[in-house]
Design a protein around this motif. Structure first.
Motif, PDB file in Angstrom:
ATOM      1  N   PHE A   5       0.735  -1.056   0.016  1.00  0.00           N
ATOM      2  CA  PHE A   5       0.079  -0.081  -0.030  1.00  0.00           C
ATOM      3  C   PHE A   5       0.943   1.365  -0.036  1.00  0.00           C
ATOM      4  O   PHE A   5       1.828   1.397   0.549  1.00  0.00           O
ATOM      5  CB  PHE A   5      -1.201  -0.015   1.236  1.00  0.00           C
ATOM      6  CG  PHE A   5      -1.976  -1.287   1.377  1.00  0.00           C
ATOM      7  CD1 PHE A   5      -3.111  -0.917   0.360  1.00  0.00           C
ATOM      8  CD2 PHE A   5      -1.857  -2.221   1.984  1.00  0.00           C
ATOM      9  CE1 PHE A   5      -4.025  -1.711   0.442  1.00  0.00           C
ATOM     10  CE2 PHE A   5      -2.874  -3.384   1.916  1.00  0.00           C
ATOM     11  CZ  PHE A   5      -3.842  -2.827   1.193  1.00  0.00           C
ATOM     12  N   SER A   6       0.213   2.420  -0.563  1.00  0.00           N
ATOM     13  CA  SER A   6       1.092   3.615  -0.923  1.00  0.00           C
ATOM     14  C   SER A   6       0.259   4.664  -0.735  1.00  0.00           C
ATOM     15  O   SER A   6      -1.215   4.378  -1.326  1.00  0.00           O
ATOM     16  CB  SER A   6       2.172   3.466  -2.028  1.00  0.00           C
ATOM     17  OG  SER A   6       1.660   3.376  -3.119  1.00  0.00           O
ATOM     18  N   PRO A   7       0.759   6.026  -0.743  1.00  0.00           N
ATOM     19  CA  PRO A   7      -0.243   7.140  -0.728  1.00  0.00           C
ATOM     20  C   PRO A   7      -0.536   7.088  -2.226  1.00  0.00           C
ATOM     21  O   PRO A   7       0.487   6.926  -3.307  1.00  0.00           O
ATOM     22  CB  PRO A   7       0.728   8.433  -0.285  1.00  0.00           C
ATOM     23  CG  PRO A   7       1.564   7.779   0.417  1.00  0.00           C
ATOM     24  CD  PRO A   7       1.907   6.179   0.080  1.00  0.00           C
ATOM     25  N   VAL A   8      -1.896   7.716  -2.671  1.00  0.00           N
ATOM     26  CA  VAL A   8      -2.138   8.014  -3.953  1.00  0.00           C
ATOM     27  C   VAL A   8      -2.617   9.443  -4.033  1.00  0.00           C
ATOM     28  O   VAL A   8      -3.478   9.941  -3.406  1.00  0.00           O
ATOM     29  CB  VAL A   8      -3.498   6.691  -4.313  1.00  0.00           C
ATOM     30  CG1 VAL A   8      -4.011   7.151  -5.603  1.00  0.00           C
ATOM     31  CG2 VAL A   8      -2.776   5.486  -4.008  1.00  0.00           C
ATOM     32  N   VAL A   9      -2.274   9.937  -5.309  1.00  0.00           N
ATOM     33  CA  VAL A   9      -2.757  11.168  -5.813  1.00  0.00           C
ATOM     34  C   VAL A   9      -4.280  11.099  -5.896  1.00  0.00           C
ATOM     35  O   VAL A   9      -4.597  10.515  -6.735  1.00  0.00           O
ATOM     36  CB  VAL A   9      -1.954  11.813  -6.967  1.00  0.00           C
ATOM     37  CG1 VAL A   9      -2.577  13.024  -7.319  1.00  0.00           C
ATOM     38  CG2 VAL A   9      -0.364  11.920  -6.768  1.00  0.00           C
ATOM     39  N   ASP A  10      -5.059  11.860  -5.002  1.00  0.00           N
ATOM     40  CA  ASP A  10      -6.474  11.988  -5.232  1.00  0.00           C
ATOM     41  C   ASP A  10      -6.979  13.318  -5.690  1.00  0.00           C
ATOM     42  O   ASP A  10      -8.234  13.417  -5.882  1.00  0.00           O
ATOM     43  CB  ASP A  10      -7.192  11.657  -3.868  1.00  0.00           C
ATOM     44  CG  ASP A  10      -6.894  12.179  -2.774  1.00  0.00           C
ATOM     45  OD1 ASP A  10      -6.037  13.250  -2.939  1.00  0.00           O
ATOM     46  OD2 ASP A  10      -7.213  12.144  -1.852  1.00  0.00           O
ATOM     47  N   GLY A  11      -6.175  14.332  -5.971  1.00  0.00           N
ATOM     48  CA  GLY A  11      -6.553  15.642  -6.284  1.00  0.00           C
ATOM     49  C   GLY A  11      -7.107  16.440  -5.128  1.00  0.00           C
ATOM     50  O   GLY A  11      -7.337  17.504  -5.075  1.00  0.00           O
ATOM     51  N   THR A  12      -7.159  15.848  -3.576  1.00  0.00           N
ATOM     52  CA  THR A  12      -7.654  16.591  -2.730  1.00  0.00           C
ATOM     53  C   THR A  12      -6.543  16.377  -1.366  1.00  0.00           C
ATOM     54  O   THR A  12      -6.321  17.665  -1.029  1.00  0.00           O
ATOM     55  CB  THR A  12      -8.819  15.947  -2.164  1.00  0.00           C
ATOM     56  OG1 THR A  12      -9.958  15.834  -3.401  1.00  0.00           O
ATOM     57  CG2 THR A  12      -9.618  16.611  -1.063  1.00  0.00           C
ATOM     58  N   TYR A  13      -6.358  15.412  -0.897  1.00  0.00           N
ATOM     59  CA  TYR A  13      -5.739  15.308   0.145  1.00  0.00           C
ATOM     60  C   TYR A  13      -4.101  15.200  -0.365  1.00  0.00           C
ATOM     61  O   TYR A  13      -3.250  15.705   0.216  1.00  0.00           O
ATOM     62  CB  TYR A  13      -5.954  14.139   1.020  1.00  0.00           C
ATOM     63  CG  TYR A  13      -7.232  14.126   1.577  1.00  0.00           C
ATOM     64  CD1 TYR A  13      -7.380  14.946   2.784  1.00  0.00           C
ATOM     65  CD2 TYR A  13      -8.233  13.442   1.063  1.00  0.00           C
ATOM     66  CE1 TYR A  13      -8.583  15.119   3.413  1.00  0.00           C
ATOM     67  CE2 TYR A  13      -9.654  13.421   1.682  1.00  0.00           C
ATOM     68  CZ  TYR A  13      -9.666  14.315   2.912  1.00  0.00           C
ATOM     69  OH  TYR A  13     -10.808  14.263   3.519  1.00  0.00           O
ATOM     70  N   ILE A  14      -3.818  14.724  -1.457  1.00  0.00           N
ATOM     71  CA  ILE A  14      -2.616  14.583  -2.118  1.00  0.00           C
ATOM     72  C   ILE A  14      -2.846  15.227  -3.601  1.00  0.00           C
ATOM     73  O   ILE A  14      -3.040  14.542  -4.629  1.00  0.00           O
ATOM     74  CB  ILE A  14      -1.908  13.264  -2.279  1.00  0.00           C
ATOM     75  CG1 ILE A  14      -1.501  13.008  -0.783  1.00  0.00           C
ATOM     76  CG2 ILE A  14      -0.331  13.337  -2.922  1.00  0.00           C
ATOM     77  CD1 ILE A  14      -1.063  11.486  -0.554  1.00  0.00           C
ATOM     78  N   PRO A  15      -2.607  16.425  -3.597  1.00  0.00           N
ATOM     79  CA  PRO A  15      -3.143  17.068  -5.111  1.00  0.00           C
ATOM     80  C   PRO A  15      -2.426  16.832  -6.233  1.00  0.00           C
ATOM     81  O   PRO A  15      -2.975  16.681  -7.291  1.00  0.00           O
ATOM     82  CB  PRO A  15      -2.949  18.745  -4.571  1.00  0.00           C
ATOM     83  CG  PRO A  15      -1.867  18.709  -3.449  1.00  0.00           C
ATOM     84  CD  PRO A  15      -2.042  17.572  -2.863  1.00  0.00           C
ATOM     85  N   ARG A  16      -1.189  16.370  -6.077  1.00  0.00           N
ATOM     86  CA  ARG A  16      -0.357  16.112  -7.150  1.00  0.00           C
ATOM     87  C   ARG A  16       1.090  15.630  -6.893  1.00  0.00           C
ATOM     88  O   ARG A  16       1.430  15.392  -5.902  1.00  0.00           O
ATOM     89  CB  ARG A  16       0.302  17.406  -7.918  1.00  0.00           C
ATOM     90  CG  ARG A  16       0.883  18.533  -7.050  1.00  0.00           C
ATOM     91  CD  ARG A  16       1.792  19.544  -7.930  1.00  0.00           C
ATOM     92  NE  ARG A  16       2.750  19.037  -8.431  1.00  0.00           N
ATOM     93  CZ  ARG A  16       3.668  19.496  -9.217  1.00  0.00           C
ATOM     94  NH1 ARG A  16       3.215  20.750  -9.570  1.00  0.00           N
ATOM     95  NH2 ARG A  16       4.706  18.968  -9.736  1.00  0.00           N
ATOM     96  N   GLN A  17       1.707  14.795  -7.851  1.00  0.00           N
ATOM     97  CA  GLN A  17       3.013  14.256  -7.743  1.00  0.00           C
ATOM     98  C   GLN A  17       4.053  15.317  -7.275  1.00  0.00           C
ATOM     99  O   GLN A  17       3.849  16.560  -7.659  1.00  0.00           O
ATOM    100  CB  GLN A  17       3.591  13.367  -8.747  1.00  0.00           C
ATOM    101  CG  GLN A  17       2.560  12.069  -9.081  1.00  0.00           C
ATOM    102  CD  GLN A  17       2.987  11.174  -8.458  1.00  0.00           C
ATOM    103  OE1 GLN A  17       3.849  11.134  -7.398  1.00  0.00           O
ATOM    104  NE2 GLN A  17       2.213   9.895  -8.629  1.00  0.00           N
TER     105      GLN A  17
END
Length: 223
Positions: A5-17
Motif C-alpha cells: 500500500f502507498s499514498p495515491v494522488v487523489d486531487g484533494t488530500y494529495i493534490p499532485r505528484q
C-alpha cells in the motif's frame, strides 16, 4: 508484481505528484539528498543458482525481470552497456544493475535542479553485507541503518561489527551536518559537491567512499 500500500494522488488530500511532471514549489528552498542502492533487489539473494549465471543468461533473464517499472526494451544491448561500464562485476550483478537502474533518481534530480535553486546531493550506496554468502549485496533500504548509525542494531542486514560501523559513522555524521546546515560536507565523508546534470556528481558509499561523475550514464542511456 505485488506491491504494498502507498499514498495515491487523489486531487484533494494529495493534490499532485511532487516532481512529476515538474517540480512542486512547496519545497523549492529546501536542500535534498537523494540516495539509492546499487542492486536494490539482487536476483540471487534467495536463489543461489543464479549466482554464477553467464552474461547471455543475464540477457535472457532481463527480458522478463523488472523492478518498479517496465521490462527492458532491448535487454541484450542494456546488459552489454552495463557490462562495459562495470567490467569488474559478475553477470548477476550486471543484471541487477540494469533492472534496478537509476533512471528515476536521475530524473528526479534533474527536474529538481532545473526549476529550483536549492542544492541536490546525490549518493549511490554500494556496500555489500557479509550475510547470505554475500548474495544480498547492497539491497533496497540497506543504507538506512548507516544513515542513522544503527548498523550494530540491524545485524540481519549488516552483520554488525567494525566494518559497517566505520561507514555508518561517516554517513550519519554527514547526515547530521546536512540537517544542521543544508550541506553534508564536514561530517566525515569526502568532499561532496552539489549534483549537476552536466557532471552527474555522485557520492559512492562503500568501505572507501569517493565521488564519481555519473558512472552509469552510458549504461542508463541504453535503456
Amino acid at each position: 508484481m505485488l506491491m504494498g500500500f502507498s499514498p495515491v494522488v487523489d486531487g484533494t488530500y494529495i493534490p499532485r505528484q511532487t516532481y512529476t511532471p515538474d517540480a512542486n514549489p512547496l519545497a523549492a528552498d529546501i536542500p535534498m539528498i537523494i540516495c539509492s542502492t546499487f542492486y536494490e533487489t539482487s536476483p540471487s539473494a534467495f536463489d543461489s543458482s543464479l549466482e554464477d549465471i553467464t552474461l547471455d543468461q543475464a540477457k535472457e533473464l532481463a527480458k522478463t525481470a523488472f523492478f518498479m517499472g517496465e521490462p527492458l526494451k532491448d535487454s541484450s544491448a542494456t546488459i552489454d552497456a552495463y557490462a562495459k561500464c562495470f567490467p569488474d562485476r559478475k553477470p548477476v550483478e550486471i543484471l541487477s544493475l540494469a533492472i534496478n537502474n537509476r533512471k528515476r533518481e536521475i530524473d528526479l534530480a534533474n527536474r529538481r535542479i532545473a526549476a529550483q535553486q536549492a542544492p541536490v546531493y546525490l549518493a549511490w550506496f554500494g556496500w555489500n553485507p557479509p550475510v547470505f554468502d554475500g548474495r544480498l549485496r547492497a539491497f533496497h533500504t540497506m543504507d538506512i541503518a548507516f544513515w542513522f548509525d544503527n548498523t550494530d542494531v540491524q545485524i540481519s542486514h549488516t552483520g554488525g561489527g567494525a566494518r559497517p560501523r566505520s561507514l555508518a559513522t561517516k554517513m550519519s555524521g554527514s547526515l547530521v551536518q546536512f540537517m544542521k546546515t543544508g550541506n553534508p560536507n564536514g561530517g566525515g565523508l569526502p568532499d561532496w559537491p552539489k549534483y549537476s546534470a552536466q557532471n552527474g556528481e555522485t557520492m559512492i558509499l562503500d568501505d572507501e567512499c569517493e565521488v564519481q561523475n555519473d558512472p552509469d550514464r552510458e549504461a542508463r542511456e541504453s535503456i
